[in-house]
Write a protein that holds these residues in place. Sequence first.
Motif, PDB file in Angstrom:
ATOM      1  N   ASP A  95       0.716  -1.053  -0.264  1.00 18.62           N
ATOM      2  CA  ASP A  95      -0.060  -0.087  -0.140  1.00 18.62           C
ATOM      3  C   ASP A  95       1.025   1.032  -0.045  1.00 18.62           C
ATOM      4  OD1 ASP A  95      -2.645  -1.464   0.595  1.00 18.62           O
ATOM      5  OD2 ASP A  95      -2.943  -1.278   2.225  1.00 18.62           O
ATOM      6  N   ALA A  96       1.709   1.842   0.864  1.00 16.26           N
ATOM      7  CA  ALA A  96       2.929   2.488   0.948  1.00 16.26           C
ATOM      8  C   ALA A  96       3.142   2.530  -0.405  1.00 16.26           C
ATOM      9  CB  ALA A  96       3.483   2.377   1.802  1.00 16.26           C
ATOM     10  N   LEU A  97       4.587   1.743  -1.483  1.00 16.97           N
ATOM     11  CA  LEU A  97       4.709   1.738  -1.889  1.00 16.97           C
ATOM     12  C   LEU A  97       3.732   2.794  -3.058  1.00 16.97           C
ATOM     13  CD1 LEU A  97       7.213   0.896  -3.719  1.00 16.97           C
ATOM     14  CD2 LEU A  97       5.665  -1.287  -4.924  1.00 16.97           C
ATOM     15  N   GLN A  98       3.147   1.704  -3.383  1.00 16.08           N
ATOM     16  CA  GLN A  98       1.905   2.130  -4.351  1.00 16.08           C
ATOM     17  C   GLN A  98       1.510   3.893  -4.119  1.00 16.08           C
ATOM     18  OE1 GLN A  98      -1.488  -0.847  -5.924  1.00 16.08           O
ATOM     19  NE2 GLN A  98      -0.443  -1.283  -4.290  1.00 16.08           N
ATOM     20  N   GLY A  99       0.982   4.257  -2.755  1.00 14.59           N
ATOM     21  CA  GLY A  99       0.871   5.275  -2.016  1.00 14.59           C
ATOM     22  C   GLY A  99       1.547   6.759  -2.478  1.00 14.59           C
ATOM     23  N   ALA A 100       2.539   5.948  -2.129  1.00 15.24           N
ATOM     24  CA  ALA A 100       3.867   7.597  -2.734  1.00 15.24           C
ATOM     25  C   ALA A 100       4.333   7.211  -4.526  1.00 15.24           C
ATOM     26  CB  ALA A 100       5.658   6.511  -2.134  1.00 15.24           C
ATOM     27  N   GLY A 101       3.551   6.893  -5.113  1.00 15.69           N
ATOM     28  CA  GLY A 101       3.505   7.349  -6.496  1.00 15.69           C
ATOM     29  C   GLY A 101       4.343   6.648  -7.329  1.00 15.69           C
ATOM     30  N   PHE A 102       4.454   4.707  -7.158  1.00 19.55           N
ATOM     31  CA  PHE A 102       5.365   3.881  -7.413  1.00 19.55           C
ATOM     32  C   PHE A 102       4.107   2.733  -7.962  1.00 19.55           C
ATOM     33  CE2 PHE A 102       8.571   5.536  -4.569  1.00 19.55           C
ATOM     34  CZ  PHE A 102       9.841   5.281  -5.171  1.00 19.55           C
ATOM     35  N   ILE A 103       4.520   2.147  -9.298  1.00 20.07           N
ATOM     36  CA  ILE A 103       3.740   0.935  -9.830  1.00 20.07           C
ATOM     37  C   ILE A 103       4.009  -0.046  -8.777  1.00 20.07           C
ATOM     38  CG2 ILE A 103       2.989  -0.504 -12.248  1.00 20.07           C
ATOM     39  CD1 ILE A 103       3.362   2.720 -13.384  1.00 20.07           C
ATOM     40  N   TRP A 104       2.900  -0.692  -8.489  1.00 15.65           N
ATOM     41  CA  TRP A 104       3.238  -1.747  -8.137  1.00 15.65           C
ATOM     42  C   TRP A 104       3.171  -3.404  -8.489  1.00 15.65           C
ATOM     43  CZ3 TRP A 104      -0.264  -5.156  -4.521  1.00 15.65           C
ATOM     44  CH2 TRP A 104       0.343  -6.689  -3.354  1.00 15.65           C
ATOM     45  N   GLN A 105       4.594  -3.594  -8.913  1.00 16.27           N
ATOM     46  CA  GLN A 105       4.855  -4.843  -9.944  1.00 16.27           C
ATOM     47  C   GLN A 105       4.583  -6.505  -9.629  1.00 16.27           C
ATOM     48  OE1 GLN A 105       5.481  -4.166 -13.123  1.00 16.27           O
ATOM     49  NE2 GLN A 105       5.644  -1.430 -13.101  1.00 16.27           N
ATOM     50  N   GLY A 106       5.323  -6.348  -8.126  1.00 13.33           N
ATOM     51  CA  GLY A 106       5.141  -8.093  -7.189  1.00 13.33           C
ATOM     52  C   GLY A 106       6.487  -7.598  -6.145  1.00 13.33           C
ATOM     53  N   VAL A 107       5.982  -9.498  -6.050  1.00 11.60           N
ATOM     54  CA  VAL A 107       6.592  -9.581  -4.559  1.00 11.60           C
ATOM     55  C   VAL A 107       7.614 -11.089  -4.993  1.00 11.60           C
ATOM     56  CG1 VAL A 107       6.111 -10.697  -2.204  1.00 11.60           C
ATOM     57  CG2 VAL A 107       4.709  -8.811  -3.374  1.00 11.60           C
ATOM     58  N   ALA A 108       8.977 -11.562  -4.538  1.00 10.50           N
ATOM     59  CA  ALA A 108       9.810 -12.174  -4.785  1.00 10.50           C
ATOM     60  C   ALA A 108       9.454 -12.641  -2.805  1.00 10.50           C
ATOM     61  CB  ALA A 108      11.470 -11.949  -5.504  1.00 10.50           C
ATOM     62  N   SER A 109      10.320 -13.679  -3.035  1.00 11.12           N
ATOM     63  CA  SER A 109      10.537 -14.455  -1.223  1.00 11.12           C
ATOM     64  C   SER A 109      11.616 -14.439  -1.809  1.00 11.12           C
ATOM     65  CB  SER A 109       9.634 -15.893  -1.677  1.00 11.12           C
ATOM     66  OG  SER A 109      10.030 -16.738  -1.975  1.00 11.12           O
ATOM     67  N   TRP A 110      12.227 -15.071  -0.115  1.00 17.92           N
ATOM     68  CA  TRP A 110      14.308 -14.799   0.239  1.00 17.92           C
ATOM     69  C   TRP A 110      13.229 -16.465   1.311  1.00 17.92           C
ATOM     70  CZ3 TRP A 110      15.695 -12.697   4.524  1.00 17.92           C
ATOM     71  CH2 TRP A 110      17.222 -13.342   5.171  1.00 17.92           C
ATOM     72  N   ASP A 111      13.442 -17.027   0.690  1.00 19.71           N
ATOM     73  CA  ASP A 111      13.718 -18.627   1.522  1.00 19.71           C
ATOM     74  C   ASP A 111      14.943 -18.665   2.395  1.00 19.71           C
ATOM     75  OD1 ASP A 111      14.444 -20.993   2.885  1.00 19.71           O
ATOM     76  OD2 ASP A 111      14.088 -22.108   1.468  1.00 19.71           O
ATOM     77  N   LYS A 112      14.662 -18.351   3.692  1.00 21.13           N
ATOM     78  CA  LYS A 112      15.610 -17.448   5.015  1.00 21.13           C
ATOM     79  C   LYS A 112      16.693 -19.315   4.996  1.00 21.13           C
ATOM     80  CE  LYS A 112      13.153 -15.755   7.407  1.00 21.13           C
ATOM     81  NZ  LYS A 112      12.740 -15.018   8.258  1.00 21.13           N
ATOM     82  N   VAL A 113      16.215 -20.233   4.923  1.00 18.66           N
ATOM     83  CA  VAL A 113      16.973 -22.029   4.401  1.00 18.66           C
ATOM     84  C   VAL A 113      16.938 -22.189   6.460  1.00 18.66           C
ATOM     85  CG1 VAL A 113      18.465 -23.020   4.127  1.00 18.66           C
ATOM     86  CG2 VAL A 113      18.469 -21.833   2.968  1.00 18.66           C
TER      87      VAL A 113
END
Length: 227
Positions: A95-113
């Motif tokens: 929400d914050a990303l879009q509220g600041a004017g950016f276009i939200w492109q997606g989410v990547a994950s980090w598996d901490k193992v």
Amino acid sequence: MPKLCRRGEKFHAIITDPPYSSGGLHMATRSASTSSKYQSSDAKKKHPDFLGDNRDQRSYLAWSMMWLSYCHELLVDRGIVCLFSDWRQLPTVSDALQGAGFIWQGVASWDKVNARPKLGGFRQQCEFIVWGSKGKAPGIGVSLPGSFRVSLVSGAKRVHAAQKPVELISEVCRCTMHHDAPKILDPFAGSGTTLLAARGLGIQAVGVEQSSEIAALAVNRIKTEIP
């Protein structure tokens, strides 16, 4: 080395790991020191407390939109922003990303193992990279994976309570490699991992860190690890 941005300076990417403010469900736990929230009681070494990790959801959203709006002005058109988050703050960060004017492109994950096990239910083994762009996505450059599997930093190499692996950040920094002279900004530099990762790829990077104690750690780490 960490430094201030010059007037009019522009960056090709914002890559940063801001405080999550999610280390507790109630005010008493949210306001606790980060060393107690993010380190086990039997830890042999206490890491310095970092700032900005005691906000509730509403103030975290407002604060995130404020600093992201400033970063929006510092990015080139079609520049990329990559923000680390945990599962609790994932909706708020997008929400914050879009509220600041950016276009939200997606989410990547980090598996901490090697995340600590959880008795019953599912282990909290993943954190996330919320990414977006200033205007349209670049449309060129390397195709990065949507999931990374890199072990947590442990032992003597860990100097910050929320330290990310250089190997992980190096992969994320590759999103700028299609530029002739890419420049990255990390407004929450912490122990300097983004600066180290960028330097290893030959990328110029600027880091900002509010805590003077942690900034000193970053400077010492960079001097030690980069000839």
